[in-house]
Motif scaffolding. Sequence first.
Motif, PDB file in Angstrom:
ATOM      1  N   LYS A  25      43.108 -65.253  15.632  1.00 51.36           N
ATOM      2  CA  LYS A  25      42.324 -66.297  16.294  1.00 51.36           C
ATOM      3  C   LYS A  25      41.681 -65.762  17.571  1.00 51.36           C
ATOM      4  O   LYS A  25      40.479 -65.951  17.806  1.00 51.36           O
ATOM      5  CB  LYS A  25      43.226 -67.484  16.633  1.00 51.36           C
ATOM      6  N   ASP A  26      42.499 -65.073  18.401  1.00 49.01           N
ATOM      7  CA  ASP A  26      41.974 -64.590  19.677  1.00 49.01           C
ATOM      8  C   ASP A  26      41.968 -63.065  19.804  1.00 49.01           C
ATOM      9  O   ASP A  26      41.506 -62.520  20.800  1.00 49.01           O
ATOM     10  CB  ASP A  26      42.761 -65.187  20.848  1.00 49.01           C
ATOM     11  N   GLY A  27      42.490 -62.367  18.773  1.00 45.92           N
ATOM     12  CA  GLY A  27      42.458 -60.913  18.768  1.00 45.92           C
ATOM     13  C   GLY A  27      43.576 -60.250  19.542  1.00 45.92           C
ATOM     14  O   GLY A  27      43.642 -59.009  19.589  1.00 45.92           O
ATOM     15  N   PHE A  28      44.465 -61.030  20.149  1.00 48.13           N
ATOM     16  CA  PHE A  28      45.536 -60.447  20.967  1.00 48.13           C
ATOM     17  C   PHE A  28      46.471 -59.611  20.109  1.00 48.13           C
ATOM     18  O   PHE A  28      46.840 -60.006  19.004  1.00 48.13           O
ATOM     19  CB  PHE A  28      46.321 -61.558  21.675  1.00 48.13           C
ATOM     20  N   GLU A  29      46.858 -58.429  20.644  1.00 51.61           N
ATOM     21  CA  GLU A  29      47.742 -57.525  19.906  1.00 51.61           C
ATOM     22  C   GLU A  29      49.116 -57.471  20.567  1.00 51.61           C
ATOM     23  O   GLU A  29      49.223 -57.432  21.796  1.00 51.61           O
ATOM     24  CB  GLU A  29      47.121 -56.126  19.831  1.00 51.61           C
ATOM     25  N   SER A  30      50.158 -57.498  19.713  1.00 51.20           N
ATOM     26  CA  SER A  30      51.531 -57.489  20.211  1.00 51.20           C
ATOM     27  C   SER A  30      52.355 -56.526  19.372  1.00 51.20           C
ATOM     28  O   SER A  30      51.866 -55.935  18.406  1.00 51.20           O
ATOM     29  CB  SER A  30      52.144 -58.891  20.131  1.00 51.20           C
ATOM     30  N   THR A  31      53.609 -56.375  19.738  1.00 61.32           N
ATOM     31  CA  THR A  31      54.541 -55.584  18.934  1.00 61.32           C
ATOM     32  C   THR A  31      55.790 -56.410  18.647  1.00 61.32           C
ATOM     33  O   THR A  31      56.255 -57.169  19.504  1.00 61.32           O
ATOM     34  CB  THR A  31      54.959 -54.292  19.661  1.00 61.32           C
ATOM     35  N   PHE A  32      56.290 -56.265  17.414  1.00 58.64           N
ATOM     36  CA  PHE A  32      57.485 -56.991  16.996  1.00 58.64           C
ATOM     37  C   PHE A  32      58.292 -56.122  16.040  1.00 58.64           C
ATOM     38  O   PHE A  32      57.761 -55.225  15.385  1.00 58.64           O
ATOM     39  CB  PHE A  32      57.118 -58.288  16.268  1.00 58.64           C
ATOM     40  N   TYR A  33      59.576 -56.439  15.939  1.00 58.95           N
ATOM     41  CA  TYR A  33      60.379 -55.828  14.880  1.00 58.95           C
ATOM     42  C   TYR A  33      61.030 -56.907  14.023  1.00 58.95           C
ATOM     43  O   TYR A  33      61.424 -56.656  12.893  1.00 58.95           O
ATOM     44  CB  TYR A  33      61.446 -54.892  15.458  1.00 58.95           C
ATOM     45  N   GLY A  34      61.136 -58.089  14.558  1.00 55.27           N
ATOM     46  CA  GLY A  34      61.740 -59.187  13.805  1.00 55.27           C
ATOM     47  C   GLY A  34      60.747 -60.304  13.563  1.00 55.27           C
ATOM     48  O   GLY A  34      59.537 -60.126  13.727  1.00 55.27           O
ATOM     49  N   PHE A  35      61.263 -61.417  13.152  1.00 59.89           N
ATOM     50  CA  PHE A  35      60.472 -62.618  12.921  1.00 59.89           C
ATOM     51  C   PHE A  35      59.628 -62.506  11.640  1.00 59.89           C
ATOM     52  O   PHE A  35      59.315 -61.405  11.179  1.00 59.89           O
ATOM     53  CB  PHE A  35      59.551 -62.941  14.101  1.00 59.89           C
ATOM     54  N   GLU A  36      59.254 -63.650  11.115  1.00 60.79           N
ATOM     55  CA  GLU A  36      58.369 -63.695   9.949  1.00 60.79           C
ATOM     56  C   GLU A  36      56.940 -63.924  10.421  1.00 60.79           C
ATOM     57  O   GLU A  36      56.678 -64.804  11.242  1.00 60.79           O
ATOM     58  CB  GLU A  36      58.803 -64.796   8.984  1.00 60.79           C
ATOM     59  N   LYS A  37      56.044 -63.122   9.907  1.00 63.75           N
ATOM     60  CA  LYS A  37      54.638 -63.200  10.288  1.00 63.75           C
ATOM     61  C   LYS A  37      53.770 -63.365   9.032  1.00 63.75           C
ATOM     62  O   LYS A  37      54.188 -63.063   7.916  1.00 63.75           O
ATOM     63  CB  LYS A  37      54.205 -61.915  11.017  1.00 63.75           C
ATOM     64  N   ARG A  38      52.562 -63.802   9.259  1.00 65.67           N
ATOM     65  CA  ARG A  38      51.605 -63.868   8.154  1.00 65.67           C
ATOM     66  C   ARG A  38      51.059 -62.475   7.861  1.00 65.67           C
ATOM     67  O   ARG A  38      51.131 -61.570   8.702  1.00 65.67           O
ATOM     68  CB  ARG A  38      50.471 -64.830   8.481  1.00 65.67           C
ATOM     69  N   ILE A  39      50.503 -62.318   6.659  1.00 63.40           N
ATOM     70  CA  ILE A  39      49.941 -61.031   6.263  1.00 63.40           C
ATOM     71  C   ILE A  39      48.599 -61.238   5.569  1.00 63.40           C
ATOM     72  O   ILE A  39      48.291 -62.329   5.090  1.00 63.40           O
ATOM     73  CB  ILE A  39      50.896 -60.248   5.315  1.00 63.40           C
ATOM     74  N   ILE A  40      47.819 -60.174   5.552  1.00 61.48           N
ATOM     75  CA  ILE A  40      46.563 -60.142   4.781  1.00 61.48           C
ATOM     76  C   ILE A  40      46.663 -58.918   3.862  1.00 61.48           C
ATOM     77  O   ILE A  40      46.371 -57.792   4.308  1.00 61.48           O
ATOM     78  CB  ILE A  40      45.337 -60.031   5.703  1.00 61.48           C
TER      79      ILE A  40
END
Length: 303
Positions: free
Chosen positions: A283-298
């Motif tokens: 939506k806003d292009g912000f980039e982050s880092t994660f190792y856990g949690f469920e995220k959407r994918i393309i």
Amino acid sequence: MLKNIFALLLVILLLSNCNKDDENIPLPDTVSIQILNYDIDDSSVLIKGSEVSNGLEGKWILIDGDFGSFTDINESLTTFKGALFEDYKIKWSITNGTEEISTEKSFNIGGNFNLIQLVNQGVEIAELLNEFTIQQLTNAGVTINQLIDAGVTVQELIDAGLPLNDIVNSGISSLQLIELGVSKDDLVASNIIVQIPGTTLYILNYFYEKFDYSSAITFCDNLTIGDLNNWYLPTLNDLRTIYNIRDQVLLEYTDEDYWSSTFSHNGTDENGTNANYLTKNMKDGFESTFYGFEKRIIPVIQL
């Protein structure tokens, strides 16, 4: 002599009165039934039979149809309540106790309204599905979500010929279409599989499921659509390319982080050391880092 004559006259008079009492009250030449009003909400009709004069008796009778009843079977003006789409035949009869005259009328309460009127009046979609096709209902303004709430399956929506875009726009994941065997060509024709202009990269649209990172990698590696079996989780650069033209190629996206396969760093917390991967908010292009949690994918593929 006079007494005998008087007695004879009295007998004649009594017999005359008895004959008058025994005469039947004449019936009307004809009887009729009028339907004055149809009520969708109550599944009823207001009906009126020919008036009944003094000494005669009227009666309503249900000849054909189930689940129907009259408010008053002897009143010429009464209400008949039944099922909305049942075929009914009723009779109104007038009798003098010996003879009877009657007439009949057939009707279907719901049959006197068009589909749009039935929908606008709030008739249950499940009930309408017994009388109309899925295509007819959608043409009348019934939404796919309303059909699903009424028990229609995704396969039935597909079989009814509804556009695949309309189905997935209602919140049905493209994964369900894939699992139901929708062909690659149909998915491409519906822009559910879309090429990124100027590249050989294709993406899978309308994918609503979420995964943790490991599951996201596994899912994309195992995804097969027709002869397309080399899907993968996009790199951060792939996501950047998609983001730059997201309104052109992403038919829907949310204010959420999407996994990339690009490694960021090993992070340490109370759970130990964990590999972190970069994500991008589409939506806003912000980039982050994660190792856990469920995220959407393309899911993406190179062709």
